[in-house]
Design a protein around this motif. Structure first.
Motif, mmCIF file in Angstrom:
data_model
loop_
_atom_site.group_PDB
_atom_site.id
_atom_site.type_symbol
_atom_site.label_atom_id
_atom_site.label_comp_id
_atom_site.label_asym_id
_atom_site.label_seq_id
_atom_site.Cartn_x
_atom_site.Cartn_y
_atom_site.Cartn_z
ATOM 1 N N GLY A 152 75.473 24.966 29.934
ATOM 2 C CA GLY A 152 74.350 24.295 29.290
ATOM 3 C C GLY A 152 74.050 22.940 29.889
ATOM 4 O O GLY A 152 73.418 22.083 29.274
ATOM 5 N N GLY A 153 74.491 22.740 31.109
ATOM 6 C CA GLY A 153 74.246 21.456 31.752
ATOM 7 C C GLY A 153 73.287 21.586 32.907
ATOM 8 O O GLY A 153 72.797 22.672 33.207
ATOM 9 N N THR A 213 76.537 26.249 22.794
ATOM 10 C CA THR A 213 77.590 27.103 23.352
ATOM 11 C C THR A 213 78.698 27.230 22.315
ATOM 12 O O THR A 213 78.463 27.687 21.222
ATOM 13 C CB THR A 213 78.084 26.564 24.719
ATOM 14 O OG1 THR A 213 78.423 25.196 24.587
ATOM 15 C CG2 THR A 213 77.042 26.723 25.787
ATOM 16 N N SER A 214 79.883 26.728 22.598
ATOM 17 C CA SER A 214 80.942 26.902 21.607
ATOM 18 C C SER A 214 81.161 25.635 20.782
ATOM 19 O O SER A 214 82.064 25.555 19.988
ATOM 20 C CB SER A 214 82.231 27.275 22.329
ATOM 21 O OG SER A 214 82.557 26.246 23.233
ATOM 22 N N THR A 215 80.318 24.619 21.007
ATOM 23 C CA THR A 215 80.573 23.335 20.360
ATOM 24 C C THR A 215 79.589 23.079 19.223
ATOM 25 O O THR A 215 78.385 23.102 19.417
ATOM 26 C CB THR A 215 80.376 22.196 21.394
ATOM 27 O OG1 THR A 215 80.926 22.614 22.612
ATOM 28 C CG2 THR A 215 81.033 20.920 20.925
ATOM 29 N N ALA A 216 80.110 22.819 18.036
ATOM 30 C CA ALA A 216 79.217 22.517 16.919
ATOM 31 C C ALA A 216 78.895 21.033 16.923
ATOM 32 O O ALA A 216 79.788 20.203 16.948
ATOM 33 C CB ALA A 216 79.880 22.895 15.614
ATOM 34 N N THR A 239 70.383 27.341 25.693
ATOM 35 C CA THR A 239 70.840 26.810 24.397
ATOM 36 C C THR A 239 71.660 25.539 24.599
ATOM 37 O O THR A 239 71.524 24.568 23.869
ATOM 38 C CB THR A 239 71.666 27.849 23.620
ATOM 39 O OG1 THR A 239 72.720 28.305 24.462
ATOM 40 C CG2 THR A 239 70.825 29.026 23.206
ATOM 41 N N GLY A 240 72.518 25.539 25.616
ATOM 42 C CA GLY A 240 73.351 24.362 25.859
ATOM 43 C C GLY A 240 72.534 23.169 26.305
ATOM 44 O O GLY A 240 72.891 22.022 26.057
ATOM 45 N N GLY A 241 71.424 23.439 26.978
ATOM 46 C CA GLY A 241 70.586 22.348 27.484
ATOM 47 C C GLY A 241 69.802 21.659 26.389
ATOM 48 O O GLY A 241 69.177 20.623 26.613
ATOM 49 N N TRP A 298 65.411 27.872 17.135
ATOM 50 C CA TRP A 298 65.185 28.121 18.564
ATOM 51 C C TRP A 298 66.480 28.591 19.222
ATOM 52 O O TRP A 298 66.503 29.603 19.923
ATOM 53 C CB TRP A 298 64.698 26.808 19.200
ATOM 54 C CG TRP A 298 64.240 26.906 20.611
ATOM 55 C CD1 TRP A 298 62.977 27.209 21.040
ATOM 56 C CD2 TRP A 298 65.018 26.668 21.775
ATOM 57 N NE1 TRP A 298 62.936 27.181 22.401
ATOM 58 C CE2 TRP A 298 64.166 26.853 22.878
ATOM 59 C CE3 TRP A 298 66.341 26.326 22.009
ATOM 60 C CZ2 TRP A 298 64.598 26.700 24.201
ATOM 61 C CZ3 TRP A 298 66.776 26.173 23.314
ATOM 62 C CH2 TRP A 298 65.921 26.362 24.392
ATOM 63 N N THR A 299 67.573 27.868 18.954
ATOM 64 C CA THR A 299 68.857 28.244 19.536
ATOM 65 C C THR A 299 69.260 29.653 19.105
ATOM 66 O O THR A 299 69.668 30.470 19.924
ATOM 67 C CB THR A 299 69.935 27.222 19.103
ATOM 68 O OG1 THR A 299 69.466 25.922 19.440
ATOM 69 C CG2 THR A 299 71.252 27.475 19.785
#
Lengths: 437, 435
Positions: free
Chosen positions: A90-91, B14-17, B365-367, B398-399
């Protein structure tokens, strides 16, 4: 006015709201961290003390070629895999090369910073540099040059202008390299460049964002900090001889409208040595071209109608000198001489008449405000730190720069304009349009 | 005055809330929607006032009207001529911007926190007390025409002109927002007045704000400054003529360049399109994600043909453009076109890797967090949410919606959108032996 004074007094704390945290490692690697927990992201930037200025004649473009090769595979990662890995987390990642530095950067979710620093150190230490990849990449770079320079008449003219203005200083060469050099570079040149310049003593790691300094320091120690130390050569920084008189250069290229530009070699900031002089040059440049009410816009666009777009620029954070510039986009070739005359008349006015208190304060306030606005972006904040470190000023001195700007007087501005922004020191370039058919 | 606060929501990146800033909503008495995210880490405020007055409203043969109106509003006011207006803005370090896009016109303001009251004075004066000075219109118009002439040096500008016309013809999206030399020349003061009177109204407009301010502090300031602004636009913000398919064209425009610029185009999606999310993911996979995309890998990484190749979709009120652009040495253009067509065909036939799709979705999603990184980026995003009437928890949705796009959805979208014969192609560069 009260607000204005208040702003100037509070200036350092506004500009550098969070303090920088630092670490040095035995092999010469430097780390600078600015924690900011406003958003769960972080910017990682790896800065190298190598750029276009460090190339030898006939090998221009090599620093930039090398930047591309950093994405072409290492011991642990295949060609292109670095970017794909960053993308999947995601970067995004990229890099930039200038005359004075090369930097690689990633914006990533903060939780990924440890992994990213590890990846950067791995490719730094174990780059593959395969000829097959180089042969493809050099073609890509020639396309980049065609796109940015050959097919853009304005860029092409400015490239010629820098080369005409300077005799010795490496700012005379384009960072992307002359096409004739690009066509002759080999993988051996690239490998030799790697051996000479990609050494721990040239590295500054900058991290800004939602990170913990202690954790970042530990990871940098484990990765960049553990690379074997090697001797670090001094930067190439020759002294440009003073100009002996005005120079003029005509360029004929397919274009629709003419432009006229002038460049002048001026000093850059050496902290504690020439603060007043360089801060005054910044204020003078702002007064000329910095806002809606700038003198060039008022006199050359709105009043005399000689140009439809104008600008001027000064970068005090270079190495050795800066090529100060001013330009005008003109409607007609017949306006070339009148524009040049009007431009110098304006500079003479700036040398002879002091700025009003209002003009001076407006310039100072806007220079400071632009630094506050820049703090809104992690990318710009990290870039400011990395750049100040890499060119030898030091990021901790940034408040000194804003203080110097605050202390500039109208007389200081007159003095630097008289001393430096003179026709006999200038090289003027004119783009004469040729038919685009 | 209505003041609604939507609670803080959580987004999975991603995997981070992580927590995202809340969007607070309020409505002024005149109907203007105000959306705010608070951010107190830098002493500044950024805002964007978005009006339903974009280039889609440019009169026929007068492309650039909305852009020129935006330039006039930002240039001076009834109370201040250009010189005093400029000096006033600069003295407070206020950045006041104005411009138009296809659907909207926007006035933007970036100020130091201390200068916010003055900044709002300037924004409201620009909006509510236009100066309409003929001399300044003449200057702005002449300079816009000169800039449009200069822009003809760029293959990118000429490609954009061609593509707008090829995709839309006489539809309101069928010209460049900034206009052409001829269309700018045709505009007069009456055109600007008409657009202003018809569309620059508070109902349907959105003020997006981000920065070092609370809604409680902001609303009284806005009510004072914008109280006299009243009414609804003649054409409601969400109303739009449908864009319909036009015949596919291939064209070569001769330019004296070393490279050929190649642009592929077709109609993409509207904001309201059922295919919105699959097409967004498809574009990201095709050419929308830089080095993660298929076109970058095939055209640049494998073959070294280009420095850049990218695609984008622009969702608008009506179906926006879907565009692919590359630049390559002129004699390699045919080869590059062939590679792009092969990739389009390949994907249209369903050859899409599930693992790669997952990575593309991860990048999208991560962006997300990066898109919320600065006040100025945030106001753009919030203004978009407001103008297109998306739910305030849109970013959270959206995510989830991106994550729920599956391989079958993307294959279906690829089959529908990517067959090469559906794309216009324009090439700009040398011909014959110069190639």
């Amino acid at each position: 006015m009260r607000l204005f004074l208040c702003l100037l007094c509070c200036l350092p704390s506004i500009a550098q709201a969070a303090s920088l945290q630092r670490a040095s490692f035995d092999n010469g690697v430097q780390l600078v961290v600015e924690e900011d927990h406003a958003s769960p992201v972080a910017m990682v930037q790896i800065w190298l003390k190598v750029g276009g200025r460090d190339e030898v004649p006939g090998k221009t473009g090599l620093a930039h070629v090398f930047e591309h090769m950093m994405f072409k595979g290492s011991k642990a990662l295949k060609a292109g895999e670095h970017s794909k890995t960053i993308s999947a987390m995601g970067g995004n990642d990229n890099a930039f090369t200038s005359t004075d530095f090369t930097a690689y950067f990633e914006t990533v979710p903060a939780a990924k910073v440890k992994q990213v620093i590890g990846m950067e150190a791995e490719r730094f230490a174990h780059l593959r540099l395969a000829d097959e990849e180089f042969q493809k990449e050099i073609k890509v770079i020639m396309e980049e040059r065609r796109m940015r320079t050959e097919d853009d008449p304005n860029s092409h003219m400015f490239e010629e202008l820098s080369a005409a203005a300077l005799r010795l200083h490496p700012y005379r060469n384009p960072v992307i390299g002359w096409m004739q050099d690009l066509q002759r570079l080999t993988i051996e040149d690239v490998r030799a460049f790697y051996q000479l310049h990609y050494i721990p003593g040239n590295v500054t790691v900058v991290v800004v964002g939602d990170v913990d300094f202690a954790a970042v320091k530990k990871q940098v120690a484990r990765t960049f900090g553990s690379i074997k130390a090697r001797p670090t050569p001094a930067r190439f920084n020759p002294q440009e001889p003073a100009p002996l008189g005005a120079k003029r250069m005509d360029v004929h290229l397919p274009a629709k409208l003419p432009i006229m530009a002038m460049v002048i070699p001026v000093p850059v900031w050496q902290a504690g040595v020439n603060d007043k002089e360089t801060a005054a040059l910044s204020v003078a440049t702002y007064a000329l071209a910095g806002g809606r009410s700038a003198l060039m816009q008022q006199q050359l666009v709105d009043q005399s109608r000689l140009a439809f777009s104008v600008d001027a620029g000064y970068d005090p954070f270079g190495m050795g000198l800066d090529l100060w510039y001013a330009y005008g986009a003109l409607r007609d070739v017949k306006d070339v001489d009148a524009f040049q005359t009007a431009m110098w008349k304006l500079m003479t006015q700036l040398a002879q008449q002091p700025l009003t208190t209002e003009q001076l304060h407006t310039a100072q306030r806007n220079i400071v405000a632009s630094e506050v606005f820049a703090r809104d972006s992690l990318y710009l904040r990290a870039k400011r730190i990395g750049r100040m470190e890499t060119v030898g000023i030091g990021a901790d001195h940034f408040d000194d720069w804003l203080n110097a700007v605050r202390q500039v007087t109208a007389e200081d501005v007159q003095k630097v304009v008289k001393q430096y922004l003179q026709p006999r020191r200038a090289t003027t370039g004119i783009l004469y349009p040729e038919s685009m058919q | 005055m209505k003041h609604i606060i939507t609670g803080l929501w959580l987004c999975l990146l991603t995997s981070t809330a992580v927590a995202s800033p809340a969007i607070e909503e309020a409505k002024l008495d005149n109907g203007l929607r105000v959306l705010l995210t608070e951010a107190h880490h830098v002493p500044m405020v950024a805002m964007q006032l978005v009006l339903p007055a974009g280039s889609r409203f440019d009169p026929e043969e007068k492309g650039g009207t909305a852009s020129l109106l935006a330039a006039m509003l930002g240039d001076h006011s009834a109370k201040h001529d250009h010189a005093t207006w400029s000096a006033w803005l600069d003295s407070e370090a206020v950045k006041l911007g104005s411009g138009a896009s296809k659907d909207t016109m926007a006035l933007s303001l970036t100020v130091l926190r201390e200068a916010l009251p003055q900044g709002l004075n300037m924004l409201s004066e620009a909006l509510l007390q236009p100066g309409w000075r003929t001399k300044r219109l003449t200057i702005l118009q002449q300079d816009a025409i000169a800039a449009a002439t200069k822009a003809q040096e760029s293959a990118g500008t000429r490609a954009a002109e061609y593509t707008a016309h090829a995709l839309y013809g006489s539809h309101p999206y069928g010209h460049r927002t900034g206009g052409s030399m001829a269309s700018l020349h045709a505009i007069n003061m009456t055109d600007l007045h008409q657009l202003y009177d018809a569309q620059c109204k508070p109902q349907g407009a959105v003020l997006a704000v981000s920065g070092d301010i609370t809604m409680k502090e902001l609303l009284p300031l806005l009510e004072t400054k914008l109280h006299d602004w009243q009414g609804a636009p003649t054409t409601a913000a969400g109303t739009m003529i449908k864009a319909t398919k036009r015949p596919v064209h291939t064209q070569h425009i001769v330019m004296p360049t070393t490279q050929m610029l190649v642009q592929f185009s077709r109609l993409g999606i509207a904001r309201s399109d059922a295919d919105f999310f699959p097409v967004l993911v498809l574009n990201h996979l095709l050419g929308g994600s830089g080095f993660g995309s298929i076109l970058m890998e095939e055209v640049r990484e494998k073959r070294g043909l280009v420095y850049g190749v990218y695609s984008y979709v622009m969702p608008l009120l009506a179906r926006g453009p879907f565009v692919i652009t590359l630049q390559t040495r002129a004699d390699q253009a045919d080869k590059a076109v062939q590679v792009v067509k092969e990739q389009l065909q390949n994907m249209a036939e369903g050859h899409i890797d599930a693992n790669r799709l997952d990575k593309t979705k991860g990048n999208l999603t991560g962006g997300f967090a990066q898109r919320m990184d600065s006040n100025r980026e945030r106001v753009g995003l919030i203004a978009m949410i407001g103008f297109y009437h998306l739910p305030l928890n849109y970013l959270q949705q959206w995510t989830k919606r991106i994550e729920s796009v599956n391989l079958a959805d993307v294959k279906r979208a690829a089959k529908h959108y990517l067959p090469p014969k559906q794309w216009n192609i324009v090439q700009l560069g040398p011909v014959g032996e110069n190639k």
